[in-house]
Write an enzyme that holds these catalytic residues in place. Structure first.
Site, mmCIF file in Angstrom:
data_model
loop_
_atom_site.group_PDB
_atom_site.id
_atom_site.type_symbol
_atom_site.label_atom_id
_atom_site.label_comp_id
_atom_site.label_asym_id
_atom_site.label_seq_id
_atom_site.Cartn_x
_atom_site.Cartn_y
_atom_site.Cartn_z
ATOM 1 N N GLU A 185 0.880 2.894 28.597
ATOM 2 C CA GLU A 185 1.512 4.196 28.345
ATOM 3 C C GLU A 185 2.910 4.215 28.978
ATOM 4 O O GLU A 185 3.846 4.790 28.447
ATOM 5 C CB GLU A 185 0.651 5.320 28.917
ATOM 6 C CG GLU A 185 1.206 6.695 28.613
ATOM 7 C CD GLU A 185 0.188 7.798 28.787
ATOM 8 O OE1 GLU A 185 -0.983 7.621 28.370
ATOM 9 O OE2 GLU A 185 0.558 8.838 29.342
ATOM 10 N N ARG A 199 1.731 10.649 22.718
ATOM 11 C CA ARG A 199 2.733 10.092 23.625
ATOM 12 C C ARG A 199 3.857 9.328 22.908
ATOM 13 O O ARG A 199 4.359 8.324 23.403
ATOM 14 C CB ARG A 199 2.096 9.141 24.644
ATOM 15 C CG ARG A 199 1.073 9.778 25.538
ATOM 16 C CD ARG A 199 1.695 10.673 26.589
ATOM 17 N NE ARG A 199 0.740 10.995 27.635
ATOM 18 C CZ ARG A 199 0.023 12.126 27.680
ATOM 19 N NH1 ARG A 199 0.176 13.060 26.762
ATOM 20 N NH2 ARG A 199 -0.831 12.339 28.657
ATOM 21 N N SER A 203 0.067 8.137 34.181
ATOM 22 C CA SER A 203 -0.989 7.276 33.637
ATOM 23 C C SER A 203 -0.386 5.951 33.182
ATOM 24 O O SER A 203 0.607 5.943 32.453
ATOM 25 C CB SER A 203 -1.660 7.946 32.443
ATOM 26 O OG SER A 203 -2.302 9.116 32.867
HETATM 27 C C1 LIG Z 1 3.013 11.691 38.787
HETATM 28 C C2 LIG Z 1 3.239 11.659 37.296
HETATM 29 C C3 LIG Z 1 2.419 12.417 36.466
HETATM 30 C C4 LIG Z 1 2.616 12.408 35.071
HETATM 31 N N1 LIG Z 1 1.803 13.177 34.276
HETATM 32 C C5 LIG Z 1 2.014 13.227 32.945
HETATM 33 C C6 LIG Z 1 1.219 14.078 32.098
HETATM 34 O O1 LIG Z 1 0.339 14.799 32.532
HETATM 35 N N2 LIG Z 1 1.471 14.075 30.776
HETATM 36 C C7 LIG Z 1 2.454 13.311 30.230
HETATM 37 O O2 LIG Z 1 2.653 13.376 29.024
HETATM 38 N N3 LIG Z 1 3.208 12.491 31.006
HETATM 39 C C8 LIG Z 1 3.022 12.435 32.323
HETATM 40 N N4 LIG Z 1 3.805 11.617 33.106
HETATM 41 C C9 LIG Z 1 4.780 10.694 32.472
HETATM 42 C C10 LIG Z 1 6.198 11.268 32.303
HETATM 43 O O3 LIG Z 1 6.473 12.278 33.252
HETATM 44 C C11 LIG Z 1 6.436 11.805 30.901
HETATM 45 O O4 LIG Z 1 6.299 10.796 29.927
HETATM 46 C C12 LIG Z 1 7.846 12.426 30.755
HETATM 47 O O5 LIG Z 1 7.916 13.119 29.527
HETATM 48 C C13 LIG Z 1 8.970 11.399 30.831
HETATM 49 O O6 LIG Z 1 10.191 12.104 30.946
HETATM 50 P P1 LIG Z 1 11.461 11.443 31.640
HETATM 51 O O7 LIG Z 1 12.569 12.419 31.571
HETATM 52 O O8 LIG Z 1 11.112 10.956 33.002
HETATM 53 O O9 LIG Z 1 11.747 10.220 30.663
HETATM 54 P P2 LIG Z 1 12.025 8.678 31.045
HETATM 55 O O10 LIG Z 1 10.849 8.138 31.765
HETATM 56 O O11 LIG Z 1 13.345 8.545 31.684
HETATM 57 O O12 LIG Z 1 12.078 8.038 29.586
HETATM 58 C C14 LIG Z 1 10.927 7.993 28.791
HETATM 59 C C15 LIG Z 1 11.343 7.784 27.331
HETATM 60 O O13 LIG Z 1 12.038 8.927 26.863
HETATM 61 C C16 LIG Z 1 13.309 8.555 26.357
HETATM 62 N N5 LIG Z 1 14.254 9.639 26.674
HETATM 63 C C17 LIG Z 1 14.378 10.309 27.842
HETATM 64 N N6 LIG Z 1 15.365 11.221 27.753
HETATM 65 C C18 LIG Z 1 15.885 11.101 26.503
HETATM 66 C C19 LIG Z 1 16.930 11.754 25.797
HETATM 67 N N7 LIG Z 1 17.684 12.718 26.354
HETATM 68 N N8 LIG Z 1 17.177 11.370 24.514
HETATM 69 C C20 LIG Z 1 16.442 10.399 23.943
HETATM 70 N N9 LIG Z 1 15.437 9.746 24.551
HETATM 71 C C21 LIG Z 1 15.163 10.103 25.810
HETATM 72 C C22 LIG Z 1 13.661 7.252 27.043
HETATM 73 O O14 LIG Z 1 14.558 6.478 26.259
HETATM 74 C C23 LIG Z 1 12.299 6.604 27.123
HETATM 75 O O15 LIG Z 1 12.006 6.036 25.867
HETATM 76 C C24 LIG Z 1 3.633 11.606 34.509
HETATM 77 C C25 LIG Z 1 4.467 10.841 35.361
HETATM 78 C C26 LIG Z 1 4.275 10.878 36.739
HETATM 79 C C27 LIG Z 1 5.200 10.077 37.621
#
Ligand SMILES: Cc1cc2nc3c(=O)[nH]c(=O)nc-3n(C[C@H](O)[C@H](O)[C@H](O)COP(=O)(O)OP(=O)(O)OC[C@H]3O[C@@H](n4cnc5c(N)ncnc54)[C@H](O)[C@@H]3O)c2cc1C
Length: 308
Positions: A298, A167, A216
């Site tokens: 996380e 992660r 999570s």
């Molecule tokens: C219902 C639910 C289920 C989930 N299940 C999982 C799962 O099974 N496995 C899992 O790994 N995660 C899971 N997640 C967590 C989440 O979806 C992941 O971590 C996802 O990869 C985050 O992506 P995001 O675009 O929403 O990033 P954000 O939450 O907006 O940001 C997360 C991080 O990524 C960075 N970031 C985002 N975009 C960029 C970019 N373009 N350039 C540089 N940095 C960037 C941000 O600065 C921050 O540090 C879940 C979340 C929810 C709500």
């Protein structure tokens, strides 16, 4: 406040971030910048004064933005950064493309990136967080990522540069990912789509997918994180130690540890970021008292608490 460059995209001062996060909490960013395209992003970052911090944001599915907001320019990519193309077994996606769309388009072309289907984030967030589930991780599929640096240069990053961990990955400070190239094994389109349907169903059965959460809340305790490595096991889960501490269903203001899955922190309606983070900290304390285990967050928590 220092004057900022005028971009072609949208620059909004003092923009609340609550509607841009899955948990629906978060105070204002000093600025929200939605670049029109890569050139616009480059030009903006090139002239942005070095002392102003930049925070790239995906779709906010892994974030608690605190109630006092973020003293930074938050950069959120949208149209212009969400293209998806497939060539053979190689899929190139803009950082704003949703993981689910990428998985579906790949499956249509007979490429197995099914592990992305149920993760509700963007490809930028998937690379940064090394998102994964069902035993597969972004690190397994990623061949190259491209970012725009804080100085406005376009930079290609190899998996080695990104130094993937559970992660987590490394990015140069302030760099914004703009695209990623992923490779998946061949599969039969119909079978891949059926597998994704089964994964969605399994999620709905076991997780509060209809509630506002950020996935999570805590990592599984060290050594139990489902990394797939030989020295890692799966038999101690964060939800189990939270249950043992009696915290399933616990509440604080509008925040609750989901009765359906105790490692999911949910906003039941009117939670503040302080409620959510405060409840998480109470859980960590109780778990430490009952099992001696220190849970690690996380969910990323960013920004300032609200000072009344
Ligand atoms: C219902 C639910 C289920 C989930 N299940 C999982 C799962 O099974 N496995 C899992 O790994 N995660 C899971 N997640 C967590 C989440 O979806 C992941 O971590 C996802 O990869 C985050 O992506 P995001 O675009 O929403 O990033 P954000 O939450 O907006 O940001 C997360 C991080 O990524 C960075 N970031 C985002 N975009 C960029 C970019 N373009 N350039 C540089 N940095 C960037 C941000 O600065 C921050 O540090 C879940 C979340 C929810 C709500």
């Amino acid at each position: 406040m220092t004057a900022l460059p005028t971009p072609r995209g949208k620059l909004t001062e003092n923009r609340f971030l609550n509607d841009l996060t899955w948990l629906r909490v978060g105070g204002p960013a000093d600025y929200l910048f939605q670049p029109a395209d890569v050139r616009d992003l480059q030009d903006f970052l090139h002239v942005l004064p070095a002392e102003i911090p930049v925070f790239p944001m995906g779709v906010g599915s892994n974030l608690i933005v605190r109630d006092g907001g973020l003293r930074a320019v938050v950069i959120r990519l949208g149209r212009g950064f969400n293209g998806i193309s497939v060539e053979g077994n190689t899929v190139t996606a803009g950082a704003a493309a949703l993981d689910a769309h990428v998985a579906r388009k790949a499956a249509d072309a007979g490429v197995d990136l099914t592990f992305l289907r149920t993760i509700p984030g963007s490809i930028g967030g998937a690379v940064r967080m090394n998102a994964g589930c069902y035993g597969s991780y972004t690190a397994d599929a990623l061949r190259k990522a491209t970012a725009v640096t804080r100085q406005g240069e376009v930079l290609d990053l190899t998996p080695d540069d990104l130094n993937f961990r559970y992660r987590q990955s490394d990015l140069p400070e302030g760099a914004v990912l703009i695209s990623a190239t992923l490779e998946g094994p061949s599969g039969e389109a119909e079978e891949l789509h059926a597998r994704m349907e089964a994964q969605l169903k399994k999620r709905d059965e076991t997780q509060p997918t209809k509630d506002r959460s950020a996935g999570s809340t805590f990592r599984n305790p060290a050594g139990f994180s489902s990394t797939g490595r030989d020295d890692d096991t799966h038999d101690l889960k964060a939800w189990k130690v939270i249950d043992d501490a009696g915290m399933r269903g616990a509440t604080k203001g509008g925040a609750q540890m989901s009765p359906k899955h105790s490692n999911f922190l949910i906003n039941t309606g009117d939670a503040t970021a302080a409620d959510l983070e405060g409840l998480g900290e109470e859980v960590r304390k109780k778990v430490y008292e009952t099992s001696g285990i220190t849970l690690e967050w996380e969910i990323m928590r960013v920004g300032d608490p609200l000072i009344e």
